[in-house]
Enzyme design. Sequence first.
Site, PDB file in Angstrom:
ATOM      1  N   THR A 156       5.140   1.253   6.090  1.00  0.00           N
ATOM      2  CA  THR A 156       3.771   0.805   6.293  1.00  0.00           C
ATOM      3  C   THR A 156       3.041   1.728   7.251  1.00  0.00           C
ATOM      4  O   THR A 156       3.565   2.074   8.303  1.00  0.00           O
ATOM      5  CB  THR A 156       3.669  -0.638   6.831  1.00  0.00           C
ATOM      6  OG1 THR A 156       2.331  -0.871   7.271  1.00  0.00           O
ATOM      7  CG2 THR A 156       4.581  -0.882   8.006  1.00  0.00           C
ATOM      8  N   ILE A 157       1.839   2.126   6.874  1.00  0.00           N
ATOM      9  CA  ILE A 157       1.039   2.961   7.767  1.00  0.00           C
ATOM     10  C   ILE A 157       0.569   2.170   8.980  1.00  0.00           C
ATOM     11  O   ILE A 157       0.207   2.745   9.994  1.00  0.00           O
ATOM     12  CB  ILE A 157      -0.182   3.587   7.063  1.00  0.00           C
ATOM     13  CG1 ILE A 157      -1.196   2.533   6.599  1.00  0.00           C
ATOM     14  CG2 ILE A 157       0.249   4.466   5.892  1.00  0.00           C
ATOM     15  CD1 ILE A 157      -2.542   3.132   6.223  1.00  0.00           C
ATOM     16  N   ASP A 158       0.586   0.832   8.885  1.00  0.00           N
ATOM     17  CA  ASP A 158       0.116  -0.001   9.998  1.00  0.00           C
ATOM     18  C   ASP A 158       1.109  -0.040  11.162  1.00  0.00           C
ATOM     19  O   ASP A 158       0.752  -0.443  12.260  1.00  0.00           O
ATOM     20  CB  ASP A 158      -0.150  -1.434   9.527  1.00  0.00           C
ATOM     21  CG  ASP A 158      -1.366  -1.537   8.631  1.00  0.00           C
ATOM     22  OD1 ASP A 158      -2.199  -0.610   8.673  1.00  0.00           O
ATOM     23  OD2 ASP A 158      -1.480  -2.525   7.890  1.00  0.00           O
ATOM     24  N   GLY A 193       0.812  -1.211   0.000  1.00  0.00           N
ATOM     25  CA  GLY A 193       0.000   0.000   0.000  1.00  0.00           C
ATOM     26  C   GLY A 193       0.838   1.251   0.000  1.00  0.00           C
ATOM     27  O   GLY A 193       1.807   1.346   0.741  1.00  0.00           O
ATOM     28  N   LEU A 220      -8.129   7.794   2.259  1.00  0.00           N
ATOM     29  CA  LEU A 220      -7.604   9.112   2.595  1.00  0.00           C
ATOM     30  C   LEU A 220      -6.497   9.012   3.641  1.00  0.00           C
ATOM     31  O   LEU A 220      -5.585   9.825   3.660  1.00  0.00           O
ATOM     32  CB  LEU A 220      -8.724  10.018   3.126  1.00  0.00           C
ATOM     33  CG  LEU A 220      -9.616  10.707   2.088  1.00  0.00           C
ATOM     34  CD1 LEU A 220     -10.188   9.752   1.075  1.00  0.00           C
ATOM     35  CD2 LEU A 220     -10.712  11.499   2.765  1.00  0.00           C
ATOM     36  N   GLN A 221      -6.583   8.022   4.514  1.00  0.00           N
ATOM     37  CA  GLN A 221      -5.589   7.867   5.582  1.00  0.00           C
ATOM     38  C   GLN A 221      -4.168   7.750   5.052  1.00  0.00           C
ATOM     39  O   GLN A 221      -3.224   8.170   5.688  1.00  0.00           O
ATOM     40  CB  GLN A 221      -5.899   6.615   6.414  1.00  0.00           C
ATOM     41  CG  GLN A 221      -7.190   6.703   7.161  1.00  0.00           C
ATOM     42  CD  GLN A 221      -7.646   5.349   7.664  1.00  0.00           C
ATOM     43  OE1 GLN A 221      -7.254   4.917   8.737  1.00  0.00           O
ATOM     44  NE2 GLN A 221      -8.460   4.661   6.886  1.00  0.00           N
ATOM     45  N   ARG A 222      -4.015   7.114   3.911  1.00  0.00           N
ATOM     46  CA  ARG A 222      -2.654   6.890   3.416  1.00  0.00           C
ATOM     47  C   ARG A 222      -2.305   7.783   2.235  1.00  0.00           C
ATOM     48  O   ARG A 222      -1.143   7.828   1.839  1.00  0.00           O
ATOM     49  CB  ARG A 222      -2.459   5.416   3.043  1.00  0.00           C
ATOM     50  CG  ARG A 222      -3.173   4.974   1.795  1.00  0.00           C
ATOM     51  CD  ARG A 222      -3.011   3.474   1.588  1.00  0.00           C
ATOM     52  NE  ARG A 222      -3.393   3.102   0.240  1.00  0.00           N
ATOM     53  CZ  ARG A 222      -3.680   1.868  -0.146  1.00  0.00           C
ATOM     54  NH1 ARG A 222      -3.621   0.877   0.724  1.00  0.00           N
ATOM     55  NH2 ARG A 222      -3.999   1.613  -1.387  1.00  0.00           N
ATOM     56  N   MET A 275      -7.954   2.164   9.399  1.00  0.00           N
ATOM     57  CA  MET A 275      -7.208   1.032   8.840  1.00  0.00           C
ATOM     58  C   MET A 275      -6.359   0.354   9.922  1.00  0.00           C
ATOM     59  O   MET A 275      -5.924   0.982  10.880  1.00  0.00           O
ATOM     60  CB  MET A 275      -6.297   1.506   7.706  1.00  0.00           C
ATOM     61  CG  MET A 275      -7.023   1.727   6.380  1.00  0.00           C
ATOM     62  SD  MET A 275      -5.851   2.221   5.078  1.00  0.00           S
ATOM     63  CE  MET A 275      -6.908   2.109   3.617  1.00  0.00           C
ATOM     64  N   GLY A 276      -6.088  -0.933   9.737  1.00  0.00           N
ATOM     65  CA  GLY A 276      -5.271  -1.695  10.669  1.00  0.00           C
ATOM     66  C   GLY A 276      -5.842  -3.083  10.841  1.00  0.00           C
ATOM     67  O   GLY A 276      -6.840  -3.266  11.510  1.00  0.00           O
TER      68      GLY A 276
END
Lengths: 407, 407
Positions: free
Chosen positions: A138-140, A15, A298-300, A182-183
């Site tokens: 990673t945004i996670d 992602g 939108l978060q990423r 997300m997550g």
Amino acid sequence: MSDQAPKTLVAQGGGPTAVINQSLVGVVQEARRIWPGGAVYGARHGVRGIINEDFIDLSQETQASLERVAATPAAALGSTRDKPDAAYCAEIFKVLRAHEITQFFYIGGNDSSDTVRIVSERAQADGYALRCVHIPKTIDNDLVENDHTPGFASAARFVAQAFAGANLDNAALPGIYLGVVMGRHAGFLSAAAAAARSFPDDGPHLVYVPEKIFEMPQFLAEVKAVHARLGRCVIAVSEGIHDASGKSIAEQLASTVERDAHGNVQLSGSGALADLLCEQIKQQLGLKRVRGDTLGYLQRSFLGCVSEVDQREAREVGERAVQYAAHGGRDGSVAIKRIGDYQAGYALLPLTAVAGKTRVMEPHLLSAEGNDVAPAFLHYLRPLLGAPLSPVGRLQAPAVAKRLAKA
Amino acid sequence: MSDQAPKTLVAQGGGPTAVINQSLVGVVQEARRIWPGGAVYGARHGVRGIINEDFIDLSQETQASLERVAATPAAALGSTRDKPDAAYCAEIFKVLRAHEITQFFYIGGNDSSDTVRIVSERAQADGYALRCVHIPKTIDNDLVENDHTPGFASAARFVAQAFAGANLDNAALPGIYLGVVMGRHAGFLSAAAAAARSFPDDGPHLVYVPEKIFEMPQFLAEVKAVHARLGRCVIAVSEGIHDASGKSIAEQLASTVERDAHGNVQLSGSGALADLLCEQIKQQLGLKRVRGDTLGYLQRSFLGCVSEVDQREAREVGERAVQYAAHGGRDGSVAIKRIGDYQAGYALLPLTAVAGKTRVMEPHLLSAEGNDVAPAFLHYLRPLLGAPLSPVGRLQAPAVAKRLAKA
């Protein structure tokens, strides 16, 4: 190593994030500086671009263009969800050999680090001199052995700004507001919603992460209690929340489930989880004005919401990767370590230490009740977010005495 | 007018915005300046706060606090969805008389302007000396006789930044991306997604607004055509799209429909429309990686995404309202007019010119095909958005010659 000038290949996987292009540009600029006679190729759409020989020659990119690309969200080379198996790797090597690639940099999350591990092991088994370095993204925030990962802080900033605004909106028109974040396995990004609070009664008042088992009756009781106390309630929920059997609440809902090449259920790109939870609150608690948002892509990707700390570190992990390739003497995965309060340090981990493993929130980062973060999480997160969020004001004026006192 | 010092009452109604507090502070500061011996009250939660005598004394608010509040999104006084009828108005007057209120300012959209009209007419019928001024506010941009309304530009900026990022994400991992934007009858906010484009093939590639009848077969054909051309497609859709009979597509879906006091169907706070449209694309076109987001409450409340032009104008409509009350000699609604390219002018309209009416996009702002905006809309929107969006870069490097040419 070949006698020829070193040839670098860089690719992006998984992602996109707000800062993955910073890492790309870090690799390109540092490779051009360290190996001035060499070539720097970019594979379009990750490993798929490698097997298709879909390369562009980044040696011919201007500095001005690279700087613009660095400041642009998403993945400028294009990305992929492909996960190479042995046969896929055989194709990769055919191409790498044909192009005499000597350094391979892959920017991605834990799935991508596993790809790098497979490629690295295959290269060694084949006796092909290839330096492989995984660059975290990673945004996670779910890579083990990393204090945090590039991309997380900018997404966390987005989530915090979203919940800060939603909290104000909810205070103006009271009711229930639920935002799905997300997550899949790690709740870090949902937990970042807690950074939205400044006044003591600010939301989110409840935060649910995949690290804790989600029980509907307990959830409803907690929402009811907050609503009884404040006349409103703001809730942050991870898309990956699941029941005691491990089955995700989102998956329980979906009539048809979409899976990617890694076997992951597709959780994003649907508002179903928020809608179900809102429906439960309406029906079981009889509350009005129950609103659910799914923060979604939108978060990423949101343009113009970025942590400058995240930008800086994402650039440096790219540069570090090239340094390690030139001087480190082994393959590996670049990791960010926390030094002091707050400085970032960097290390080259063995690929096997990171590949395919998933970090989740450590227990001390969560409240004992399991419906909020602990102060330790806020302390951990704050320096990563960059500039302070916009200050938020409240009217402080005293009440006027009633003259009719009807109500 | 009373012989006593003027007493001002200000309230906020309808959906909050990023800049409605600018207008509130404009009223408070200007009223304190023009009527230094008077009082400035704020009603909490709109007209409901009036009938409940739920007032705070804004005369006692510091300048520092007011400036912090001005820069804070949502409605600092609290808002309401109540729409006063004759009986409700009788209650309002009882309270206004009891508190000797001489000026009433209500900040809101077309429903709120209708409230002001009723209150104004009632005051005149009762022979009560009350100056009533409506101050415009709405992210929908749907007030007639206004070039645009405070709150719209900041929400439009959010939508543009969201689609700019979603377009980049979609280019990195190609597929279909569909974003649902607020807007019941007017498509201005959805149309703002078009401001996200900079390169010729940037999305959104299709924009659907309530001003055009939505036909599913035509929609699917247009998505298919864009996907065939670019290998991807980004779509902006208004929540208020409807079929030829006028029934909204969202309403067709919802098993149970929630209505507010104005009889409006509750369209926001659910991901159902995005999910249905994505399902149609998957099933009817057989395309993969179809993702839908509902931009939701973030559009009007996200902290830190604001047009400074919008901020400035929202402040000034509040100040102008007080000027008109002091010197205008009649009740009315403040409107923004466009002067030159670009300057904002202000006017006091009769309340009946605005109240309860809905502006929609003028035909020349939309493309003939009905699935995009016209250049005239982009020209109209650009000066309202404030600072340029973050510049977006693309790699320009040439392709590398294939050596295996397998693919």
